[in-house]
Design a protein around this motif. Structure first.
Motif, PDB file in Angstrom:
ATOM      1  N   TYR A 156       0.790  -1.234   0.000  1.00 13.14           N
ATOM      2  CA  TYR A 156       0.000   0.000   0.000  1.00 13.14           C
ATOM      3  C   TYR A 156       0.821   1.282   0.000  1.00 13.14           C
ATOM      4  O   TYR A 156       0.259   2.378   0.021  1.00 13.14           O
ATOM      5  CB  TYR A 156      -0.898   0.052   1.252  1.00 13.14           C
ATOM      6  CG  TYR A 156      -1.679  -1.199   1.524  1.00 13.14           C
ATOM      7  CD1 TYR A 156      -2.707  -1.603   0.666  1.00 13.14           C
ATOM      8  CD2 TYR A 156      -1.407  -1.985   2.640  1.00 13.14           C
ATOM      9  CE1 TYR A 156      -3.434  -2.764   0.926  1.00 13.14           C
ATOM     10  CE2 TYR A 156      -2.125  -3.144   2.906  1.00 13.14           C
ATOM     11  CZ  TYR A 156      -3.142  -3.527   2.044  1.00 13.14           C
ATOM     12  OH  TYR A 156      -3.859  -4.662   2.300  1.00 13.14           O
ATOM     13  N   SER A 157       2.142   1.169  -0.003  1.00 12.72           N
ATOM     14  CA  SER A 157       3.032   2.334   0.168  1.00 12.72           C
ATOM     15  C   SER A 157       2.784   3.013   1.518  1.00 12.72           C
ATOM     16  O   SER A 157       2.997   4.210   1.678  1.00 12.72           O
ATOM     17  CB  SER A 157       2.850   3.365  -0.958  1.00 12.72           C
ATOM     18  OG  SER A 157       3.510   2.951  -2.120  1.00 12.72           O
ATOM     19  N   ALA A 223      -9.359   1.156   0.675  1.00 13.42           N
ATOM     20  CA  ALA A 223     -10.140   2.401   0.643  1.00 13.42           C
ATOM     21  C   ALA A 223      -9.256   3.601   0.980  1.00 13.42           C
ATOM     22  O   ALA A 223      -9.372   4.666   0.354  1.00 13.42           O
ATOM     23  CB  ALA A 223     -11.307   2.299   1.621  1.00 13.42           C
ATOM     24  N   GLU A 224      -8.371   3.456   1.950  1.00 12.24           N
ATOM     25  CA  GLU A 224      -7.437   4.542   2.294  1.00 12.24           C
ATOM     26  C   GLU A 224      -6.538   4.876   1.121  1.00 12.24           C
ATOM     27  O   GLU A 224      -6.279   6.040   0.827  1.00 12.24           O
ATOM     28  CB  GLU A 224      -6.582   4.126   3.501  1.00 12.24           C
ATOM     29  CG  GLU A 224      -7.332   4.061   4.821  1.00 12.24           C
ATOM     30  CD  GLU A 224      -6.448   3.540   5.942  1.00 12.24           C
ATOM     31  OE1 GLU A 224      -5.254   3.256   5.681  1.00 12.24           O
ATOM     32  OE2 GLU A 224      -6.936   3.417   7.086  1.00 12.24           O
ATOM     33  N   HIS A 225      -6.067   3.840   0.462  1.00 13.34           N
ATOM     34  CA  HIS A 225      -5.173   4.049  -0.683  1.00 13.34           C
ATOM     35  C   HIS A 225      -5.909   4.772  -1.804  1.00 13.34           C
ATOM     36  O   HIS A 225      -5.363   5.685  -2.436  1.00 13.34           O
ATOM     37  CB  HIS A 225      -4.661   2.686  -1.171  1.00 13.34           C
ATOM     38  CG  HIS A 225      -3.576   2.761  -2.199  1.00 13.34           C
ATOM     39  ND1 HIS A 225      -3.818   3.054  -3.523  1.00 13.34           N
ATOM     40  CD2 HIS A 225      -2.230   2.576  -2.100  1.00 13.34           C
ATOM     41  CE1 HIS A 225      -2.684   3.029  -4.196  1.00 13.34           C
ATOM     42  NE2 HIS A 225      -1.698   2.745  -3.358  1.00 13.34           N
ATOM     43  N   GLU A 226      -7.162   4.367  -2.056  1.00 14.88           N
ATOM     44  CA  GLU A 226      -7.946   5.010  -3.115  1.00 14.88           C
ATOM     45  C   GLU A 226      -8.181   6.484  -2.827  1.00 14.88           C
ATOM     46  O   GLU A 226      -8.142   7.329  -3.721  1.00 14.88           O
ATOM     47  CB  GLU A 226      -9.297   4.293  -3.268  1.00 14.88           C
ATOM     48  CG  GLU A 226      -9.251   3.047  -4.101  1.00 14.88           C
ATOM     49  CD  GLU A 226     -10.645   2.548  -4.440  1.00 14.88           C
ATOM     50  OE1 GLU A 226     -11.090   2.731  -5.584  1.00 14.88           O
ATOM     51  OE2 GLU A 226     -11.286   1.973  -3.538  1.00 14.88           O
ATOM     52  N   SER A 227      -8.415   6.801  -1.571  1.00 12.63           N
ATOM     53  CA  SER A 227      -8.686   8.200  -1.221  1.00 12.63           C
ATOM     54  C   SER A 227      -7.429   9.052  -1.266  1.00 12.63           C
ATOM     55  O   SER A 227      -7.498  10.269  -1.425  1.00 12.63           O
ATOM     56  CB  SER A 227      -9.307   8.283   0.178  1.00 12.63           C
ATOM     57  OG  SER A 227      -8.387   7.858   1.162  1.00 12.63           O
ATOM     58  N   ALA A 228      -6.254   8.413  -1.147  1.00 10.51           N
ATOM     59  CA  ALA A 228      -4.994   9.161  -1.117  1.00 10.51           C
ATOM     60  C   ALA A 228      -4.400   9.359  -2.500  1.00 10.51           C
ATOM     61  O   ALA A 228      -3.666  10.317  -2.735  1.00 10.51           O
ATOM     62  CB  ALA A 228      -3.989   8.444  -0.222  1.00 10.51           C
ATOM     63  N   THR A 229      -4.671   8.450  -3.421  1.00  5.78           N
ATOM     64  CA  THR A 229      -4.052   8.549  -4.743  1.00  5.78           C
ATOM     65  C   THR A 229      -4.934   7.881  -5.779  1.00  5.78           C
ATOM     66  O   THR A 229      -5.788   7.067  -5.446  1.00  5.78           O
ATOM     67  CB  THR A 229      -2.665   7.889  -4.746  1.00  5.78           C
ATOM     68  OG1 THR A 229      -2.035   8.095  -6.008  1.00  5.78           O
ATOM     69  CG2 THR A 229      -2.748   6.403  -4.481  1.00  5.78           C
ATOM     70  N   LYS A 230      -4.714   8.195  -7.017  1.00  2.26           N
ATOM     71  CA  LYS A 230      -5.436   7.575  -8.113  1.00  2.26           C
ATOM     72  C   LYS A 230      -4.548   6.505  -8.742  1.00  2.26           C
ATOM     73  O   LYS A 230      -3.328   6.562  -8.646  1.00  2.26           O
ATOM     74  CB  LYS A 230      -5.825   8.609  -9.174  1.00  2.26           C
ATOM     75  CG  LYS A 230      -6.825   9.640  -8.674  1.00  2.26           C
ATOM     76  CD  LYS A 230      -7.189  10.611  -9.771  1.00  2.26           C
ATOM     77  CE  LYS A 230      -8.205  11.642  -9.273  1.00  2.26           C
ATOM     78  NZ  LYS A 230      -8.566  12.602 -10.338  1.00  2.26           N
ATOM     79  N   ALA A 231      -5.169   5.564  -9.424  1.00  3.20           N
ATOM     80  CA  ALA A 231      -4.391   4.519 -10.086  1.00  3.20           C
ATOM     81  C   ALA A 231      -3.503   5.137 -11.149  1.00  3.20           C
ATOM     82  O   ALA A 231      -3.888   6.101 -11.821  1.00  3.20           O
ATOM     83  CB  ALA A 231      -5.338   3.493 -10.724  1.00  3.20           C
ATOM     84  N   PHE A 255      -4.395  -1.746  -9.401  1.00  5.95           N
ATOM     85  CA  PHE A 255      -5.364  -0.800  -9.954  1.00  5.95           C
ATOM     86  C   PHE A 255      -5.094  -0.545 -11.435  1.00  5.95           C
ATOM     87  O   PHE A 255      -6.023  -0.394 -12.241  1.00  5.95           O
ATOM     88  CB  PHE A 255      -5.326   0.525  -9.182  1.00  5.95           C
ATOM     89  CG  PHE A 255      -6.238   0.563  -7.986  1.00  5.95           C
ATOM     90  CD1 PHE A 255      -7.604   0.336  -8.116  1.00  5.95           C
ATOM     91  CD2 PHE A 255      -5.737   0.832  -6.722  1.00  5.95           C
ATOM     92  CE1 PHE A 255      -8.449   0.372  -7.019  1.00  5.95           C
ATOM     93  CE2 PHE A 255      -6.568   0.865  -5.609  1.00  5.95           C
ATOM     94  CZ  PHE A 255      -7.923   0.640  -5.755  1.00  5.95           C
ATOM     95  N   SER A 256      -3.814  -0.488 -11.791  1.00  5.26           N
ATOM     96  CA  SER A 256      -3.461  -0.275 -13.188  1.00  5.26           C
ATOM     97  C   SER A 256      -3.925  -1.440 -14.054  1.00  5.26           C
ATOM     98  O   SER A 256      -4.482  -1.238 -15.143  1.00  5.26           O
ATOM     99  CB  SER A 256      -1.942  -0.097 -13.313  1.00  5.26           C
ATOM    100  OG  SER A 256      -1.573   0.103 -14.657  1.00  5.26           O
TER     101      SER A 256
END
Length: 483
Positions: A156-157, A223-231, A255-256
């Motif tokens: 998740y970085s 969900a946290e990752h999606e809210s922080a960055t886009k694919a 996601f890519s």
């Protein structure tokens, strides 16, 4: 009257079941296969022995006595809800494994090194603080904190915070332990799973328990990752291209792939990839790190020889603070130590099982009909004296440094801490990356003293699929660097 009828009916059913067990034992095509008599009737004996948490030891003893033992296995009662580990559909497993292969490949390792270095720095800081306190600490716990934060960063970085606090973040470690114990025991009678799982989750409340809890934890991280960055765009140059060293986490890559072909790589693929990292990405590496340090501390000659190899390269300027994975591959004694530790204590402690295909198969002079579940326990394979020599039960890294290519090839074919064939652990390269980089850092920078009990005795472990050490206690001293 009605009660008498019910009693007679219940007795009749019980009698039929007993007779069926008897006929199964007498007329089974496997009746000539040696093994404990109780196993010929049902799996209760197996459940009892697995429940004691020492089956890797039992399995070695059974193999010496009977040579062949046949077991039942885990099975997936929800075949539509596949995972790479439990999917018994070979075609689907192969197709799905190919979907993930690039993110776990050896060539992708270089993009994950900065994540490992970041966690190694924080881990080193924690150990220095423990050393300053002068108290005993459980290295098994700290290794799992380290491995979990590494897999969190890689996936998740984002470091999940285990190394920051040194405790169980959101109870996920306890949930994983609960899942492994449940799956190991209920997997023997997998028909019970559809009934027990809803009950367990209902009793646990809205978060669920075991794997359900881990899946919920994973969905929250997604969900946290999606809210922080886009694919990242499909044509992004960082997406698993050879030679690129930019850190790109699994979730971004997933996601890519989903954006590129959402029907082929679905959101379910994305979620299952992350769940697999959470379930298998910390325990196995933590156990392997614990085993390596444990055997080093039980064998001081080996510890000192490894330290000499590391110090020599340090003084020559070949390695610096962060030892690169490439540099560790040029350290033969380090690699021999890790390989031998994984031989002595592979993380998995139950048989790696396969289903005999149509037509049956003859093995070791016995015929097994189609549908029979057979398997070899890694612990049994690794203690085979005909392969590894008369000292197979002794930790000896030098066995991997002999000038005998033929014997080395034989040992390599029987060395299977990550499994073999199409079911080989997909994350094995990441585990080796973490181990190869962390072990030399620990040996170079710290001295460790085993708890008195561990000096006198072997450590205690519990086997619920993974063979986890218990109370691997040491004291730590920050080492004065050699001049």
């Amino acid at each position: 009257m009605h009660l008498a009828i019910l009693v007679v009916a219940a007795g009749a059913v019980l009698l039929v079941r007993i007779l069926l067990l008897f006929f199964r034992a007498v007329f089974s095509p496997l009746r000539y296969i040696p093994g404990p008599i109780a196993t010929r009737f049902n799996n209760v004996w197996y459940l009892w022995r697995i429940g004691k948490g020492q089956f890797e030891v039992d399995n070695i003893s059974l193999h010496r006595e009977y040579v062949i033992v046949v077991h039942k296995t885990w099975s997936d009662p929800h075949p539509d809800r596949w995972s790479l580990f439990s999917d018994q559909n070979m075609k689907r497993h192969s197709e799905n494994r190919r979907q993930y292969q690039g993110a776990y490949s050896m060539s992708a390792l270089v993009t994950y090194e900065s994540y490992v270095d970041q966690c190694a720095d924080l881990f080193s800081q924690r150990l220095q603080e423990i050393a300053a306190a002068g108290s005993y600490t459980d290295m098994g716990h700290w290794f799992q904190c380290y491995a979990f934060d590494v897999i969190g960063l890689i996936t998740y970085s984002k470091r999940l915070g285990f190394l920051d606090r040194g405790d169980d973040i959101s109870g996920v470690l306890a949930a994983l332990e609960d899942h492994l114990r449940y799956a190991t025991l209920v997997g023997i009678f997998s028909w019970m799973h559809p009934y027990l799982l809803p009950l367990r989750n209902w009793l646990a409340g809205k978060t669920g328990t075991g794997r359900t809890y881990v899946m919920k934890f994973t969905q929250d991280r997604i969900a946290e990752h999606e809210s922080a960055t886009k694919a990242i765009p499909v044509d992004n140059p960082n997406a698993d291209k050879p030679g690129d060293t930019t850190s790109v986490d699994f979730l971004t890559k997933f996601f890519s792939k989903n954006a590129e072909d959402p029907k082929k790589f679905t959101m379910y693929h994305l979620a299952m990839g992350c769940v697999s990292n959470m379930v298998a990405g910390s325990d196995t590496t933590a156990i392997s790190l614990s085993a390596t340090l444990y055997y080093l501390l039980k064998n001081r000659r080996v510890f000192n020889t490894l330290r000499q190899e590391i110090d020599a390269r340090q003084q020559q300027g070949i390695v610096r603070r962060h030892i690169s994975f490439k540099e560790t591959q040029d350290m033969p004694y380090l690699q021999a130590v890790i390989k031998e530790a994984l031989r002595m204590h592979p993380a998995t402690g139950l048989p790696l099982e396969r289903v005999v295909p149509e037509g049956g198969v003859t093995m070791c002079g016995s015929f097994f009909p189609a549908g029979t579940i057979v398997g070899i326990n890694t612990w049994v394979s690794h203690r085979n004296t005909s392969v590894f020599g008369a000292d197979a039960n002794i930790f000896n890294p030098e066995r991997w440094l002999i000038d005998d290519k033929e014997r080395l090839a034989v040992m390599d074919r029987h060395w299977m801490p990550f499994g073999l064939g199409s079911r080989t652990c997909i994350g094995r390269h990441i585990s080796m990356l973490e181990m190869s980089k962390l072990i030399p850092l620990l040996v170079r920078d710290f001295d460790f003293v085993l708890d008195d009990n561990l000096v006198r005795n072997e450590w205690k472990t519990t086997n619920h699929w993974f063979v986890k050490p218990r109370n691997f206690k040491v004291t730590i001293v920050v080492r004065d660097k050699p001049s």
